[in-house]
Scaffold this active site. Structure first.
Site, short mmCIF file in Angstrom:
data_model
loop_
_atom_site.label_atom_id
_atom_site.label_comp_id
_atom_site.label_asym_id
_atom_site.label_seq_id
_atom_site.Cartn_x
_atom_site.Cartn_y
_atom_site.Cartn_z
N LYS A 196 -39.61 10.79 1.23
CA LYS A 196 -39.47 9.54 1.92
C LYS A 196 -38.89 10.72 3.22
O LYS A 196 -38.61 10.05 4.16
CB LYS A 196 -37.40 9.56 1.31
CG LYS A 196 -36.66 9.08 1.88
CD LYS A 196 -35.65 9.03 0.90
CE LYS A 196 -34.13 8.05 1.34
NZ LYS A 196 -33.34 8.08 0.31
N GLU A 202 -42.06 21.71 -0.12
CA GLU A 202 -43.05 21.61 -1.06
C GLU A 202 -44.32 20.50 -0.60
O GLU A 202 -45.75 20.99 -0.83
CB GLU A 202 -42.62 21.67 -2.31
CG GLU A 202 -41.44 22.52 -2.89
CD GLU A 202 -40.22 22.55 -2.53
OE1 GLU A 202 -39.79 21.41 -1.06
OE2 GLU A 202 -39.05 22.53 -3.55
N GLY A 254 -33.25 9.05 -3.43
CA GLY A 254 -35.57 9.58 -4.21
C GLY A 254 -35.77 9.22 -5.14
O GLY A 254 -36.49 9.12 -5.96
N ARG A 255 -34.64 9.19 -6.12
CA ARG A 255 -35.00 9.54 -7.37
C ARG A 255 -35.07 7.24 -7.97
O ARG A 255 -34.75 7.38 -9.20
CB ARG A 255 -33.97 9.76 -8.40
CG ARG A 255 -32.33 9.80 -7.54
CD ARG A 255 -30.91 10.98 -8.33
NE ARG A 255 -29.75 10.30 -8.35
CZ ARG A 255 -29.53 10.90 -6.27
NH1 ARG A 255 -31.08 11.52 -5.55
NH2 ARG A 255 -28.58 11.19 -5.80
N GLU A 340 -29.29 15.11 -11.00
CA GLU A 340 -28.94 14.69 -9.61
C GLU A 340 -27.56 13.85 -9.52
O GLU A 340 -27.06 13.96 -7.97
CB GLU A 340 -30.09 14.66 -8.71
CG GLU A 340 -30.16 15.05 -7.16
CD GLU A 340 -31.95 14.92 -7.37
OE1 GLU A 340 -32.27 16.19 -6.68
OE2 GLU A 340 -32.02 13.92 -6.72
N HIS A 371 -40.78 19.43 -35.10
CA HIS A 371 -41.42 20.90 -35.40
C HIS A 371 -40.80 21.64 -34.62
O HIS A 371 -41.94 22.44 -34.31
CB HIS A 371 -42.70 20.43 -34.82
CG HIS A 371 -43.34 19.40 -36.14
ND1 HIS A 371 -43.21 19.30 -37.83
CD2 HIS A 371 -43.56 17.89 -36.42
CE1 HIS A 371 -43.39 18.33 -38.53
NE2 HIS A 371 -43.77 17.03 -37.75
N LYS A 500 -32.49 25.56 -1.00
CA LYS A 500 -32.97 25.29 -0.05
C LYS A 500 -33.15 26.29 1.16
O LYS A 500 -34.18 25.87 2.21
CB LYS A 500 -33.08 23.62 0.27
CG LYS A 500 -33.96 22.42 -0.44
CD LYS A 500 -33.76 21.18 0.36
CE LYS A 500 -33.67 19.93 -0.37
NZ LYS A 500 -34.14 18.90 0.14
O1 F6P Z 1 -34.10 18.11 -3.24
C1 F6P Z 1 -34.10 16.76 -3.82
C2 F6P Z 1 -34.87 15.77 -3.47
O2 F6P Z 1 -34.13 15.51 -1.82
C3 F6P Z 1 -34.64 14.79 -4.62
O3 F6P Z 1 -32.95 13.64 -4.13
C4 F6P Z 1 -35.78 14.16 -4.16
O4 F6P Z 1 -36.31 12.77 -4.82
C5 F6P Z 1 -36.60 15.00 -3.57
O5 F6P Z 1 -35.99 15.79 -2.99
C6 F6P Z 1 -37.92 14.42 -2.65
O6 F6P Z 1 -37.59 14.18 -1.31
P1 F6P Z 1 -38.66 13.35 -0.77
O7 F6P Z 1 -38.58 12.30 -1.35
O8 F6P Z 1 -37.50 13.51 0.90
O9 F6P Z 1 -39.90 14.44 -0.32
#
Ligand code: F6P
Length: 535
Positions: A196, A202, A254-255, A340, A371, A500
């Site tokens: 987003k 990452e 995002g979620r 979240e 199990h 972060k």
């Molecule tokens: O760090 C949390 C978050 O902002 C989530 O809410 C989101 O889904 C994820 O990181 C990834 O964010 P982005 O789509 O901006 O890379």
């Protein structure tokens, strides 16, 4: 919090004190139609919550809580594009992404629906082009909502998958990207960078490594990279041409973003037709959520049962237990959605919450979990409300007996949790094995199941794209209702920021270009260990 809200919570707490030692099973003796009265239906989907300690009085008190919290007004505000994410000053309109034939929705005076549909059309056209091209593999690089949603749905809908293979890279651990790239042909691989913000460390680190791999191995990143993001500036800086950038607005969290561009890898896998069916399922749940009254409203009832267990009964976790191997990632997806969204400490106005926020959500498909951790669920000292899910039909007609066994296991678990096994029953079993006296007593005690453990069961005909859309939207709305009842903002996530920031500051410390002197003793010691062993 209004006096009316306080009174509604207090009424529930009083009811709980009155009924907490009652046997759930006894409720079925008192009311032979209980199963019908404590279920919700929408389309062919049924949510059974009769195996809980909720009776008519509790149900009424829970519905009253929803009424005084003005859940329906908040719901309408969300669907209409009001700025309900107050800490970020944003509307919350993931529902607009699946609004395939509804009315206009305005944000800042502009109807957002034409843009949503235009993006969906572009996605469909691109997905079909990729599906009919020489591309054999698609890698979705993203994390959190930009990974879990499409990864969960691609796995869930594998019987409908007829496009290129789809892989997911999320972890900044180089093992993830390295293991995924190994064996792929850089000339026939498409990389979809899903972020987003297009700034998540990452994702951007993985995207750069994938780009370097593609160049080294004869692929062409200028043609084989696409981007899914709200930031046109950053996608341009990364070098992805605008015709392969699929944008969305900041009113999609995002979620909650699987329904739009973040769903591109799913669309490439199952095709645009099946993807639309997925959207239609969610849209059907939206329509139900907006129209169904009180106890008929599945997301509302699901949320109220959750509130009863978590905030009133004090059960701190919730297990999501799909009896479907392909829903293996659904517990993790719901974990992000719930934790979240509703893992907060302050109310919308910044004051401390008067009661606990959302529960710990965890789980794993049955029968595997049986199990592993079901021992604790059945006999542990803590009560874990369970949420079972089951399709009446599998996708393997020649393995129908497998599915019948799966269904029997699912239904048996909720029955066992409620019914339990008494000491007398355990004694009879031990006596039948020939045990006597103290040894019989000792062995019998280990075989007692307290029972009276609550669960809900969601059943549906078959896990097809439409039904998956219904399930995910059901849980989104359930989380929304819980957030309204708790008085918090379900749509920000400030709790992820501090970690972060500290990670960014620690990276040069670990690399040895900055001193660890300002860190606490534990962190200094751990940095020292990593530096001495990092090779
Ligand atoms: O760090 C949390 C978050 O902002 C989530 O809410 C989101 O889904 C994820 O990181 C990834 O964010 P982005 O789509 O901006 O890379």
């Amino acid at each position: 919090m209004t006096n009316k809200m306080n009174a509604a919570w207090a009424a529930l707490e009083t009811l709980h004190l009155e009924v907490k030692d009652r046997q759930i099973l006894s409720l079925f003796d008192d009311d032979t139609a209980r199963a019908d009265s404590f279920q919700c239906n929408t389309g062919d989907m049924l949510l059974d919550y009769s195996k809980t300690n909720i009776d008519e009085a509790t149900k009424a008190a829970l519905l009253h809580l929803a009424e005084v919290a003005q859940v329906s007004d908040r719901r309408d505000a969300m669907f209409e594009g009001a700025v309900i994410n107050e800490t970020e000053g944003r509307a919350v309109l993931h529902t607009a992404l699946r609004n395939l034939d509804g009315d206009a929705v305005f944000v800042d005076g502009v109807d957002v629906i034409p843009e949503v549909r235009a993006t969906l059309d572009r996605m469909s056209e691109y997905a079909e082009t990729v599906r009919s091209s020489e591309i054999t593999d698609v890698i979705n690089i993203g994390i959190g909502g930009s990974d879990l949603g499409p990864a969960m749905a691609v796995q869930a809908l594998s019987p409908y998958h007829d496009g290129p293979r789809v892989h997911f890279v999320s972890n900044v651990d180089g093992a993830d990207v390295s293991d995924t790239l190994r064996g792929l042909d850089a000339k026939t691989t498409l990389v979809v960078v899903a972020s987003k913000t297009f700034g998540t460390i990452e994702t951007m680190t993985n995207a750069r490594s994938a780009r370097a791999w593609m160049v080294e191995n004869g692929g062409d990143p200028s043609k084989q990279f696409a981007a899914l993001s709200t930031s046109e500036e950053r996608t341009t800086q990364f070098g992805i041409p605008s015709e392969r950038v699929f944008g969305f607005e900041d009113w999609v969290g995002g979620r909650y973003s699987l329904w739009g561009p973040i769903g591109l890898s799913l669309m490439i896998g199952i095709g645009s037709r099946a993807f639309y069916s997925f959207l239609r399922g969610a849209q059907a749940m939206d329509t139900h959520f907006c129209a169904a009254e009180g106890a008929e409203n599945m997301p509302l009832v699901h949320a109220l049962v959750g509130i009863w267990h978590n905030q009133i009964c004090g059960y701190t976790t919730r297990a999501v237990l799909p009896y479907d191997q392909r829903l293996g990632l659904l517990p993790a997806y719901f974990q992000q959605l719930e934790m979240e969204s509703n893992g907060k400490s302050v109310a919308m106005d910044g004051t401390k919450l008067p009661r606990h926020s959302g529960p710990v959500v965890w789980g794993e498909p049955g029968t595997n979990g049986q199990h592993a951790f079901y021992q604790l669920i059945h006999q542990g000292t803590r009560i874990v409300p369970c949420e079972f899910m089951l399709a009446a039909q599998g996708h393997e007609p020649d393995l129908k007996h497998h599915h019948q066994l799966l269904a029997a296991n699912c239904l048996a678990q909720s029955e066992a949790l409620m019914r339990g096994r008494s000491m007398d029953e355990a004694r009879a079993i031990m006596a039948a094995k020939g045990l006597l006296g103290d040894e019989l007593e000792r062995q019998a005690a280990h075989r007692v199941f307290e029972g009276n453990r609550p669960s809900v069961t969601l059943v549906y005909p078959k896990l097809d794209p439409f039904v998956l859309g219904q399930i995910v939207a059901l849980y989104e709305h359930r989380v929304f209702v819980e957030g309204v009842l708790l008085g918090l903002n379900s749509f920000d996530q400030w709790g992820v920021e501090l970690g972060k920031e500290l990670a960014t500051a620690l990276e040069p410390v670990i690399a040895g270009t900055q001193s660890a002197a300002s860190k606490d003793g534990s962190t200094r010691g751990l940095v020292d260990y990593v530096q001495r062993h990092q090779g």
